[in-house]
Design a protein around this motif. Structure first.
Motif, short mmCIF file in Angstrom:
data_model
loop_
_atom_site.label_atom_id
_atom_site.label_comp_id
_atom_site.label_asym_id
_atom_site.label_seq_id
_atom_site.Cartn_x
_atom_site.Cartn_y
_atom_site.Cartn_z
N HIS A 100 0.63 -1.43 -0.06
CA HIS A 100 0.05 -0.08 -0.15
C HIS A 100 0.82 1.32 -0.07
O HIS A 100 2.13 1.09 -0.10
CB HIS A 100 -0.89 -0.11 1.06
CG HIS A 100 -0.51 -0.35 2.37
ND1 HIS A 100 0.53 0.52 3.20
CD2 HIS A 100 -0.37 -1.45 3.35
CE1 HIS A 100 0.98 -0.08 4.26
NE2 HIS A 100 0.39 -1.19 4.35
N LYS A 101 0.12 2.45 0.15
CA LYS A 101 0.93 3.71 -0.29
C LYS A 101 1.67 4.00 1.07
O LYS A 101 2.81 4.58 0.86
CB LYS A 101 -0.06 4.68 -0.39
CG LYS A 101 -0.95 5.09 0.83
CD LYS A 101 -1.89 6.33 0.58
CE LYS A 101 -2.78 6.61 1.66
NZ LYS A 101 -3.64 7.79 1.29
N PHE A 102 1.81 3.38 2.13
CA PHE A 102 2.60 3.64 3.14
C PHE A 102 3.73 2.60 3.23
O PHE A 102 4.70 2.90 3.94
CB PHE A 102 1.89 3.34 4.65
CG PHE A 102 0.59 4.26 4.59
CD1 PHE A 102 0.79 5.71 4.69
CD2 PHE A 102 -0.61 3.79 4.60
CE1 PHE A 102 -0.19 6.58 4.90
CE2 PHE A 102 -1.81 4.79 4.73
CZ PHE A 102 -1.49 6.13 4.66
N ASN A 103 3.95 1.60 2.40
CA ASN A 103 5.00 0.94 2.42
C ASN A 103 5.61 0.48 1.29
O ASN A 103 6.67 -0.23 1.01
CB ASN A 103 4.71 -0.64 3.30
CG ASN A 103 3.74 -1.81 2.54
OD1 ASN A 103 3.43 -1.09 1.19
ND2 ASN A 103 3.42 -2.91 3.02
N GLU A 104 4.99 0.88 0.09
CA GLU A 104 5.30 0.75 -1.35
C GLU A 104 6.83 1.06 -1.66
O GLU A 104 7.35 0.42 -2.31
CB GLU A 104 4.48 1.02 -2.43
CG GLU A 104 4.44 2.74 -2.42
CD GLU A 104 3.47 3.30 -3.56
OE1 GLU A 104 2.97 2.29 -4.64
OE2 GLU A 104 3.06 4.40 -3.38
N HIS A 105 7.25 2.05 -1.11
CA HIS A 105 8.66 2.54 -1.17
C HIS A 105 9.85 1.57 -0.70
O HIS A 105 10.73 1.33 -1.00
CB HIS A 105 8.89 3.97 -0.76
CG HIS A 105 8.32 5.08 -1.54
ND1 HIS A 105 7.02 5.11 -1.54
CD2 HIS A 105 8.83 5.74 -2.31
CE1 HIS A 105 6.63 6.17 -2.43
NE2 HIS A 105 7.92 6.56 -2.97
N GLY A 106 9.31 0.80 0.55
CA GLY A 106 10.01 0.00 1.27
C GLY A 106 9.92 -1.43 0.51
O GLY A 106 11.09 -2.22 0.58
N THR A 107 8.79 -1.81 0.02
CA THR A 107 8.58 -3.31 -0.28
C THR A 107 9.09 -3.44 -1.82
O THR A 107 9.39 -4.75 -2.36
CB THR A 107 7.24 -3.69 -0.12
OG1 THR A 107 6.34 -2.91 -0.91
CG2 THR A 107 7.19 -3.58 1.30
N SER A 108 9.12 -2.38 -2.79
CA SER A 108 8.98 -2.58 -4.10
C SER A 108 10.46 -3.28 -4.83
O SER A 108 10.36 -4.14 -5.58
CB SER A 108 8.72 -1.35 -4.87
OG SER A 108 7.47 -0.63 -4.77
N ALA A 109 11.46 -2.87 -3.91
CA ALA A 109 12.79 -3.46 -4.57
C ALA A 109 12.74 -4.96 -4.36
O ALA A 109 12.97 -5.60 -5.04
CB ALA A 109 13.84 -2.78 -3.55
#
Length: 225
Positions: free
Chosen positions: A56-65
């Motif tokens: 979701h928008k709160f974790n996507e920067h951390g999980t996308s890699a």
């Protein structure tokens, strides 16, 4: 290399789920969901038993890699949001961008999204339109509305029931109370309704009838002189 599938899910009626969407979700190695509780109900309805991972928008920067690495390793991954097409006022853009940068194939399935039926059924021109999504809640809100005063295309907005009346009133102040508008709520659900008329007329309607549900506002563009 695996494939990242962007899979639309119903905004209301479960029958709006496509056969292809069901197949892709059943075949995927992993399903990314905005809210695993909401999506769990959907998957159970269609007897889909794939593993769900929160994205979701709160974790996507951390999980996308890590997701991109799974795709590099050959996994098939499907992304869904709570309702509609991911990336349209929902998480999705960031992951798609990272996958594209990594050379991974991205396929987006056609399917449900709230603004298209609202636009087409509005009775307003839909050959050219601009999708604005949600307006800023506070900072920059009035500036954004002012910037759209001269827009000649039909405009489409998403809005919550708590702010829809305020938004219509702000449109009337900036663009004139006689501007045509169609306000559609609860698209593809039991209580779907479109209220059409001038801003003044539609404001009067929702002043008398408390707004409930999820809203799409379709606002006429400025008439050419």
């Amino acid at each position: 290399m695996g494939i990242l599938y962007i899979v639309p899910t119903p905004v209301g009626n479960m029958e709006d789920m496509t056969l292809r969407a069901i197949r892709i979700l059943k075949e995927a190695d992993l399903v990314l969901a905005e809210d695993t509780r909401t999506s769990g109900i959907l998957l159970k309805h269609f007897q889909i038993q794939q593993r769900l991972l929160s994205h979701h928008k709160f974790n996507e920067h951390g999980t996308s890699a890590a997701i991109v690495e799974r795709l590099r390793a050959g996994q098939t991954i499907a992304l869904i949001s709570d309702a509609g097409t991911p990336g349209i006022s929902d998480p999705g853009f960031f992951l798609v961008r990272e996958a594209v940068r990594a050379g991974i194939e991205v396929q987006t399935l056609p399917g449900a999204t709230a603004f298209v039926p609202a636009l087409v059924s509005s009775g307003l021109p839909c050959d050219r339109f601009c999708f604005e999504g949600f307006l800023p809640q506070k900072k920059g809100r009035q500036t954004k509305i002012q910037s759209l005063a001269g827009e000649e295309r039909t405009m489409v907005f998403y809005e919550s029931p708590y702010r829809v009346l305020k938004t219509l009133q702000q449109f009337a102040e900036v663009m004139g109370a006689d501007r045509q508008v169609s306000v559609c709520r609860e698209i593809s659900k039991v209580h779907e309704e479109s209220v059409r008329g001038t801003l003044q007329e539609v404001i009067a309607h929702f002043t008398e009838h408390e707004p409930r549900g999820e809203f799409v506002i379709v606002l006429a563009g400025k008439m050419k002189e």
